[in-house]
Design a protein around this motif. Structure first.
Motif, PDB file in Angstrom:
ATOM      1  N   ALA A  63       0.957  -1.582   0.226  1.00  0.00           N
ATOM      2  CA  ALA A  63       0.145  -0.128  -0.482  1.00  0.00           C
ATOM      3  C   ALA A  63       0.637   1.250   0.292  1.00  0.00           C
ATOM      4  CB  ALA A  63      -0.965  -0.176   1.469  1.00  0.00           C
ATOM      5  N   ALA A  64       2.059   1.055   0.870  1.00  0.00           N
ATOM      6  CA  ALA A  64       2.675   2.205   0.749  1.00  0.00           C
ATOM      7  C   ALA A  64       3.442   2.350  -0.286  1.00  0.00           C
ATOM      8  CB  ALA A  64       4.140   1.984   2.205  1.00  0.00           C
ATOM      9  N   ALA A  65       4.183   1.674  -1.608  1.00  0.00           N
ATOM     10  CA  ALA A  65       4.459   1.819  -1.676  1.00  0.00           C
ATOM     11  C   ALA A  65       3.941   2.355  -3.395  1.00  0.00           C
ATOM     12  CB  ALA A  65       4.179  -0.238  -2.750  1.00  0.00           C
ATOM     13  N   ARG A  66       2.208   2.122  -3.522  1.00  0.00           N
ATOM     14  CA  ARG A  66       1.308   2.027  -4.491  1.00  0.00           C
ATOM     15  C   ARG A  66       0.954   3.722  -4.798  1.00  0.00           C
ATOM     16  NH1 ARG A  66      -1.213  -2.680  -3.020  1.00  0.00           N
ATOM     17  NH2 ARG A  66      -1.221  -3.895  -4.833  1.00  0.00           N
ATOM     18  N   ALA A  67       1.068   4.173  -2.965  1.00  0.00           N
ATOM     19  CA  ALA A  67       0.935   5.276  -2.940  1.00  0.00           C
ATOM     20  C   ALA A  67       2.070   6.835  -3.173  1.00  0.00           C
ATOM     21  CB  ALA A  67       0.726   5.940  -1.385  1.00  0.00           C
ATOM     22  N   ARG A  68       2.735   5.757  -3.368  1.00  0.00           N
ATOM     23  CA  ARG A  68       4.191   6.642  -3.352  1.00  0.00           C
ATOM     24  C   ARG A  68       4.145   6.884  -5.328  1.00  0.00           C
ATOM     25  NH1 ARG A  68       9.862   5.843  -0.832  1.00  0.00           N
ATOM     26  NH2 ARG A  68      10.088   7.317  -2.502  1.00  0.00           N
ATOM     27  N   VAL A  69       3.913   5.822  -6.572  1.00  0.00           N
ATOM     28  CA  VAL A  69       3.891   5.403  -6.678  1.00  0.00           C
ATOM     29  C   VAL A  69       2.641   6.605  -7.447  1.00  0.00           C
ATOM     30  CG1 VAL A  69       3.451   4.083  -9.244  1.00  0.00           C
ATOM     31  CG2 VAL A  69       5.349   3.099  -7.216  1.00  0.00           C
TER      32      VAL A  69
END
Length: 82
Positions: A63-69
């Motif tokens: 979820a954190a990676a998706r939010a950053r991307v």
């Protein structure tokens, strides 16, 4: 500028026709596509190696990676795409 090597590739005629509609610089377009594919493959290799060493990514990490991307708006929408 980096050095270049001239090669010949064979593509279906319909793809070449579409390429020529998109760009006057087919070589540059193909070079960018190849560079993007190489980056994609290297990133995939790095992610697989990380998972082998440290285990799979948690839901929170994903979820954190998706939010950053994709930004906060894409974090819930992209959950099914991963």
């Amino acid at each position: 500028m980096s050095s270049t090597t001239r090669i010949t590739v064979t593509l279906p005629s319909d793809q070449v026709a579409e390429l020529r509609k998109l760009t006057d610089n087919v070589s540059g377009y193909v070079a960018e596509a190849v560079a993007r594919q190489i980056r994609h493959q290297l990133l995939g290799d790095d992610l697989r190696r990380h998972e082998e060493e440290h285990g799979g990514f948690s839901d929170e990490e994903l979820a954190a990676a998706r939010a950053r991307v994709f930004g906060a708006a894409g974090s819930s929408k992209g959950a099914d795409a991963a």
